[in-house]
Motif scaffolding. Structure first.
Motif, PDB file in Angstrom:
ATOM      1  N   LYS A 188      66.088  18.922  -0.087  1.00 25.54           N
ATOM      2  CA  LYS A 188      65.288  18.687   0.926  1.00 25.54           C
ATOM      3  C   LYS A 188      65.732  19.281   2.070  1.00 25.54           C
ATOM      4  O   LYS A 188      64.951  19.968   2.995  1.00 25.54           O
ATOM      5  N   SER A 189      67.075  19.106   2.616  1.00 26.53           N
ATOM      6  CA  SER A 189      67.755  19.789   3.647  1.00 26.53           C
ATOM      7  C   SER A 189      67.559  21.463   3.591  1.00 26.53           C
ATOM      8  O   SER A 189      67.224  21.839   4.789  1.00 26.53           O
ATOM      9  N   THR A 190      67.913  21.892   2.629  1.00 29.97           N
ATOM     10  CA  THR A 190      67.587  23.357   2.285  1.00 29.97           C
ATOM     11  C   THR A 190      66.181  23.801   2.911  1.00 29.97           C
ATOM     12  O   THR A 190      66.088  24.661   3.588  1.00 29.97           O
TER      13      THR A 190
ATOM     14  N   ILE B 195      61.063  14.495   9.554  1.00 26.18           N
ATOM     15  CA  ILE B 195      62.099  13.356   8.968  1.00 26.18           C
ATOM     16  C   ILE B 195      62.405  13.616   7.461  1.00 26.18           C
ATOM     17  O   ILE B 195      61.505  13.688   6.642  1.00 26.18           O
ATOM     18  N   GLU B 196      63.723  13.485   7.239  1.00 27.94           N
ATOM     19  CA  GLU B 196      64.016  13.658   6.092  1.00 27.94           C
ATOM     20  C   GLU B 196      64.831  12.303   5.489  1.00 27.94           C
ATOM     21  O   GLU B 196      65.691  11.755   6.336  1.00 27.94           O
ATOM     22  N   THR B 197      64.285  11.720   4.390  1.00 27.64           N
ATOM     23  CA  THR B 197      64.809  10.726   3.715  1.00 27.64           C
ATOM     24  C   THR B 197      65.121  10.754   2.251  1.00 27.64           C
ATOM     25  O   THR B 197      64.224  11.590   1.599  1.00 27.64           O
TER      26      THR B 197
ATOM     27  N   GLY C 173      76.979  18.139   4.796  1.00 23.37           N
ATOM     28  CA  GLY C 173      76.351  19.487   4.213  1.00 23.37           C
ATOM     29  C   GLY C 173      75.128  20.050   5.033  1.00 23.37           C
ATOM     30  O   GLY C 173      74.750  20.929   5.275  1.00 23.37           O
ATOM     31  N   ASP C 174      74.296  18.951   5.478  1.00 22.44           N
ATOM     32  CA  ASP C 174      73.304  19.194   6.407  1.00 22.44           C
ATOM     33  C   ASP C 174      73.737  20.016   7.634  1.00 22.44           C
ATOM     34  O   ASP C 174      73.175  20.872   8.307  1.00 22.44           O
ATOM     35  N   ARG C 175      74.716  19.539   8.210  1.00 24.09           N
ATOM     36  CA  ARG C 175      75.301  19.985   9.529  1.00 24.09           C
ATOM     37  C   ARG C 175      75.840  21.450   9.136  1.00 24.09           C
ATOM     38  O   ARG C 175      75.350  22.115  10.041  1.00 24.09           O
TER      39      ARG C 175
HETATM   40 MG    MG Z   1      69.746  16.257   2.780  1.00 19.69          MG
END
Ligand code: MG
Ligand code: GTP
Length: 345
Positions: free
Chosen positions: A78-80, A163-165, A114-116
């Motif tokens: 998701k973050s990628t 928005i990521e969840t 990781g997101d950071r």
């Molecule tokens: Mg993520």
């Protein structure tokens, strides 16, 4: 401290004055000061008593952003994907905000860190704002806070808010309710399409994403999801498309952006006045009950609770009788709800 409301509350003005420091912050916010945005978000995140006054003040500036929700199992990419979407939307000149909701791990978890790391590139870009929100200890407060933070990000002038969840619980599902378009991300591992059905993500998907399409089984997942979409009861004309992506390789992202666009267009062409009215009424009831809950909680904490609270505490009155008595006593209600609307920050 008196259990009675201060006299002024009886004549309370329709607009709530805020303290001068907050006034200054709101002014800085209006002047696009990112520090002011960050401070206001922190107040909202901490459920400061002035939260509702802040949102009231900025409300007229909201309603412009496109809100995209992205959810799915842990590690689905998701973050990628969000990172790739940021790049696409920046190339279109849009200002982008990301609200990453970390469901379990405030400090140690790899997710936020990781997101950071992956999102670091964007930190230098003043048109990209990234914030994570911890669900730790927030109980029912998380979806409330998320709703209001989205309003702040919108009012600040972001064109796109992502928005990521991690799609696990009721709270995360209710956060996805804030999105205009919800992306449900799956991966070709461990029968994930089944997981999606079980987790109740199926119903909320506007667009399905099969990420890690480089892995075996991606076609099968895609076929399963498409069959599932096909078998949906015909409630809405929108049929969620299934988009294959490889977020690490930046593959399929243009298709994803165009699917999001199509959904946005669909929404614009299918505005249902009655449904909108119903949504607004529901939002109002949610805000009202949340505010009552928070004010009653604060009154209890700082000793402004009405007399009846002592009786309940001592076990002399049963809580149901107490509730009925309280609701029949306007002075007691006023005392309970006369929360201060500012605090130190
Ligand atoms: Mg993520
Ligand atoms: N093979 C492959 N790996 C990918 C792909 N996209 C992402 N990954 C990897 O999957 C791992 C998880 O990616 P994230 O973007 O952190 O996943 P996430 O869904 O945000 O994870 P959480 O926030 O922890 O739930 C990372 O190691 C990524 O490099 C892809 O398309 N193919």
């Amino acid at each position: 401290m008196s259990a009675r409301a201060p006299e002024t509350s009886r004549h309370s003005a329709p607009t709530r004055p805020v303290n001068s420091r907050l006034e200054q912050r709101l002014e800085q916010f209006a002047n696009h000061d990112r520090n002011a945005l960050a401070r206001l978000i922190t107040l909202v995140e901490n459920r400061a008593p002035e939260t509702s006054s802040i949102i009231e003040r900025i409300y007229s500036l909201t309603g412009h952003a496109q809100v995209i929700g992205i959810t799915g199992p842990p590690g689905a990419g998701k973050s990628t994907l969000v990172n790739r979407l940021i790049v696409k939307y920046r190339a279109l000149g849009k200002r982008v905000a990301v609200l990453a909701i970390d469901p379990s791990s405030p400090f140690s978890g790899g997710a936020v860190l990781g997101d950071r790391v992956r999102m670091t590139d964007h930190y230098k870009d003043s048109s990209v704002y990234i914030r994570s929100l911890s669900s730790r200890g927030s109980h029912g407060g998380l979806s409330r806070a998320a709703r209001e933070i989205v309003k702040l990000l919108d009012a600040f002038g972001h064109d796109v808010i992502v928005i990521e969840t991690v799609g696990v619980g009721q709270t995360e599902l209710s956060v996805m309710d804030l999105a205009d378009t919800t992306l449900v991300v799956t991966v070709p591992e461990g029968g994930d399409s089944v997981q999606v059905m079980k987790a109740g993500l199926n119903e909320i998907a506007d667009v399905f994403v099969v990420n890690k399409a480089d892995r075996e089984g991606a076609d099968r997942i895609k076929a399963e999801l498409e069959l599932n979409v096909h078998l949906r009861p015909a409630g809405s004309e929108w049929r969620p498309p299934v988009i294959m992506t490889q977020a690490v390789a930046d593959t399929g992202i243009d298709l994803l952006v165009s699917a999001i666009d199509k959904h946005r267009q669909y929404l614009a062409e299918h505005i249902d006045g009655e449904r909108e009215a119903e949504r607004r009424r529901r939002e109002f009831v949610e805000i009202l009950t949340a505010e009552l809950d928070e004010r009653a909680g604060r009154a209890l904490k700082d000793g402004r609770a009405p007399e009846i609270m002592k009786e309940v505490g001592a076990g002399r009155v049963n809580p149901y009788s107490a509730m009925h008595r309280l609701l029949g006593d306007p002075d007691a209600i006023r005392a309970l709800l006369s929360a201060r609307n500012d605090s130190e920050d």
